[in-house]
Scaffold this motif. Structure first.
Motif, PDB file in Angstrom:
ATOM      1  N   GLY A 199       0.764  -1.237   0.000  1.00  0.00           N
ATOM      2  CA  GLY A 199       0.000   0.000   0.000  1.00  0.00           C
ATOM      3  C   GLY A 199       0.791   1.282   0.000  1.00  0.00           C
ATOM      4  N   ARG A 367      -2.495  -0.218  12.318  1.00  0.00           N
ATOM      5  CA  ARG A 367      -3.288   0.811  11.643  1.00  0.00           C
ATOM      6  C   ARG A 367      -2.378   1.711  10.811  1.00  0.00           C
ATOM      7  N   GLY A 403      -8.817   5.638  -3.119  1.00  0.00           N
ATOM      8  CA  GLY A 403      -9.326   4.488  -2.377  1.00  0.00           C
ATOM      9  C   GLY A 403      -8.417   4.096  -1.232  1.00  0.00           C
ATOM     10  N   ASP A 404      -7.108   4.149  -1.462  1.00  0.00           N
ATOM     11  CA  ASP A 404      -6.151   3.827  -0.405  1.00  0.00           C
ATOM     12  C   ASP A 404      -6.269   4.819   0.745  1.00  0.00           C
ATOM     13  N   GLU A 407      -9.358   4.017   2.806  1.00  0.00           N
ATOM     14  CA  GLU A 407      -9.145   2.834   3.644  1.00  0.00           C
ATOM     15  C   GLU A 407      -8.333   3.191   4.882  1.00  0.00           C
ATOM     16  N   ARG A 408      -7.337   4.069   4.718  1.00  0.00           N
ATOM     17  CA  ARG A 408      -6.525   4.469   5.865  1.00  0.00           C
ATOM     18  C   ARG A 408      -7.342   5.303   6.854  1.00  0.00           C
ATOM     19  N   LEU A 410     -10.524   4.870   7.455  1.00  0.00           N
ATOM     20  CA  LEU A 410     -11.317   3.896   8.205  1.00  0.00           C
ATOM     21  C   LEU A 410     -10.444   3.178   9.241  1.00  0.00           C
ATOM     22  N   GLU A 411      -9.236   2.774   8.861  1.00  0.00           N
ATOM     23  CA  GLU A 411      -8.353   2.087   9.796  1.00  0.00           C
ATOM     24  C   GLU A 411      -8.034   2.968  11.002  1.00  0.00           C
ATOM     25  N   HIS A 469     -18.149   5.504   7.678  1.00  0.00           N
ATOM     26  CA  HIS A 469     -16.877   5.375   6.976  1.00  0.00           C
ATOM     27  C   HIS A 469     -16.799   4.072   6.194  1.00  0.00           C
ATOM     28  N   ARG A 470     -17.389   3.015   6.714  1.00  0.00           N
ATOM     29  CA  ARG A 470     -17.384   1.753   5.969  1.00  0.00           C
ATOM     30  C   ARG A 470     -18.124   1.899   4.651  1.00  0.00           C
ATOM     31  N   VAL A 473     -15.788   3.532   2.048  1.00  0.00           N
ATOM     32  CA  VAL A 473     -14.692   2.721   1.527  1.00  0.00           C
ATOM     33  C   VAL A 473     -15.126   2.056   0.223  1.00  0.00           C
ATOM     34  N   SER A 474     -16.447   1.854   0.073  1.00  0.00           N
ATOM     35  CA  SER A 474     -16.992   1.424  -1.220  1.00  0.00           C
ATOM     36  C   SER A 474     -17.024   2.649  -2.127  1.00  0.00           C
TER      37      SER A 474
END
Length: 544
Positions: A199, A367, A403-404, A407-408, A410-411, A469-470, A473-474
């Motif tokens: 990533g 994370r 997108g990356d 995702e970060r 959300l993490e 947030h989930r 991510v979509s």
């Protein structure tokens, strides 16, 4: 290829991959120095048309440097896959390289024809369309080799190596590495899969078997180090095109100077490995002060005090010079909030100190942070590029980067207690308002409203935030919202460096930077999101 010059053992591969890592690291440094030497304004004696070309050359060279960073990461994955460790050592510039057959100098130099010639020969392909092309370029690269350097190399003692393996170009180096993986085969892969870097860059490859190893090597070869065919997007082709455009402009205007008057190999002081002539000690007082501010751990900007220092809050989030004497508990931090520190090694009275940078923070090692050290470096190197109209032309790569980032986000937020942080922020906003003589209620309302606990949901705001947030991510959902209203970026995400002391609901919400102001993403990340949203809207309006 001679059988005496083939990779036969794991040790051979570990050696060659370590050299490849140092080469990629050294090339990236040299390319960035050259890019930084280019002028940035018409006030520096160039026309607007010339500045447009200079900006294009800077973007090209910066892009190549970033790909060299990717190659370093891929070489690290190849090393860890076969039981080695990432190799980040790099000699100081200028340097004579004794471990390689490359006879080109490694030095920090400004943009000019000589520098471009050297870079072209660094990236010389293994194969050409015909023998005439090969002969012409081989002769060209032989003609620019430094004869004094060759004499120096011959006089230096030969290094202790597992077995001397010869290569005349970077392409030949990766050819040897590829041959080694194919010859030794699957039994090489003894490294832990969890040690693979992921990533970091678009195109990053985890090396877990022979197929993925060959894929990683071929990506490096394709992008520039010995490209197997003439490709317009290879490093060799890009540097060749920049050189052609530069010489053409010089023909039109003999006084054209695209670079600032930058000295080669600037140093504060000579280092032990500066065995090659060409180092230039910085003597100008102001210049030394500026470089010292960036590089010197004694500089006052990084000496945070652990108690009552307004520049960092909460205190103690940095490496300390001395943790036993309260009066000496000051930071030696270089990049606060990214987690750096010092490692000291003592052997029989000899002492060595090295700086390390690690991340994400050790309180959440699983994370990935919203803004990493790599993001900070990209912001300084290629911030301007995302504002160019053609940057988001390749929507696949841009979307992958966006997108990356999501995702970060959300993490990061899944590791937070948003309910506690929201209560803290509401209280902090009230204190800010009190200090400024403003309304406490208005300031408190900038944070999220308090949500009543429900059965089985003791942290309702945290649960709500995770659900939201989930969804995003979509990317399809996020893209649909932005096509309807591109202004959502400005409404939802905090613009960098606006200086507002109050914490509001903009992302990244409820988080504080080391300067005590609300945390924000980098300017490059923000501008990328804006450019991506605008492109989505334009495509929607065009019916694409």
């Amino acid at each position: 290829m001679s059988t005496d010059n083939q990779v036969k053992t794991r040790e051979d591969l570990l050696y060659l991959l370590s050299q490849a890592s140092e080469l990629e690291h050294s090339l990236a440094c040299q390319y960035l120095f050259t890019a930084f030497s280019l002028k940035e304004s018409t006030d520096e004696g160039v026309s607007q048309a010339q500045l447009n070309k200079i900006n294009r050359w800077r973007r090209t060279i910066n892009g190549i440097a970033v790909e060299e960073m990717l190659h370093l990461a891929l070489a690290s994955n190849l090393l860890t896959a076969i039981g080695g460790a990432p190799y980040f050592r790099r000699a100081n510039f200028p340097q004579a390289k004794t471990y390689t057959s490359l006879k080109l100098s490694f030095k920090l130099a400004p943009f000019n024809e000589t520098t471009l010639n050297r870079y072209i020969c660094f990236e010389l392909p293994n194969n050409f369309d015909n023998e005439e092309q090969r002969g012409n370029w081989t002769q060209f690269c032989q003609s620019i080799r430094d004869e004094e350097l060759l004499r120096l190399l011959a006089a230096l003692p030969q290094p202790l190596l597992p077995r001397k393996l010869e290569y005349n170009t970077i392409g030949e180096l990766y050819g040897l590495i590829r041959q080694g993986f194919q010859t030794i085969g699957q039994k090489l892969f003894i490294g832990p899969p969890e040690a693979q870097a992921t990533g970091i860059f678009p195109g990053m490859i985890q090396v877990k078997d022979l197929d993925s190893a060959i894929k990683a090597i071929d990506l490096i070869i394709m992008q520039g180090e010995g490209s197997p065919a003439q490709r317009d997007d290879s490093h060799f082709a890009k540097f060749t095109k920049v050189r052609e455009e530069y010489l053409a402009e010089l023909q039109n205007d003999p006084n054209f100077q695209p670079a600032r008057p930058v000295i080669e190999n600037p140093l504060l002081s000579l280092q032990q490995d500066n065995t090659t002539s060409g180092a230039n000690i910085i003597t100008d007082t102001l210049s030394r002060d500026v470089v010292s501010l960036i590089l010197n751990p004694e500089a006052t900007w990084c000496q945070f005090r652990i108690i009552d220092d307004p520049r960092t809050n909460p205190g103690g989030l940095f490496a300390l010079e001395d943790d036993t004497e309260p009066n000496r508990r000051i930071s030696l931090g270089l990049v606060d909030d990214v987690c750096d520190g010092l490692v000291t090694c003592s052997v029989q009275g000899l002492k060595a100190i090295g700086r390390i940078v690690v991340g994400p923070p050790d309180y959440a090692p699983d994370r990935r942070p919203i803004t990493s050290l790599a993001d900070g470096l990209s912001d300084r190197v290629s911030r301007q590029s995302v504002s160019e109209l053609d940057y988001v032309a390749d929507m696949n790569l841009t979307t992958a980067e966006v997108g990356d980032l999501l995702e970060r986000v959300l993490e990061t937020m899944e590791g937070m207690n948003l309910d506690f942080q929201n209560d803290r922020i509401r209280s902090e906003n009230r204190n800010i308002a009190l200090a400024q003589g403003l309304s406490e209620n208005t300031a408190e309302a900038k944070a999220f409203p308090q949500i009543e606990q429900i059965l089985g949901r003791p942290l309702p705001l945290t649960e709500f935030g995770r659900q939201r947030h989930r969804r995003f991510v979509s990317l399809e959902i996020f893209e649909d919202r932005l096509r309807e209203n591109p202004e959502l970026i400005a409404q939802w995400i905090r613009e960098p460096m606006i200086g507002d002391r109050y914490y509001d609901r903009k992302m990244p919400a409820l988080m504080r930077g080391s300067d005590r102001y609300p945390m924000h993403i980098t300017r490059r990340q923000y501008d990328l999101l804006v450019a991506w949203a605008n492109r989505l809207r334009r495509d929607a309006e065009a019916g694409s």
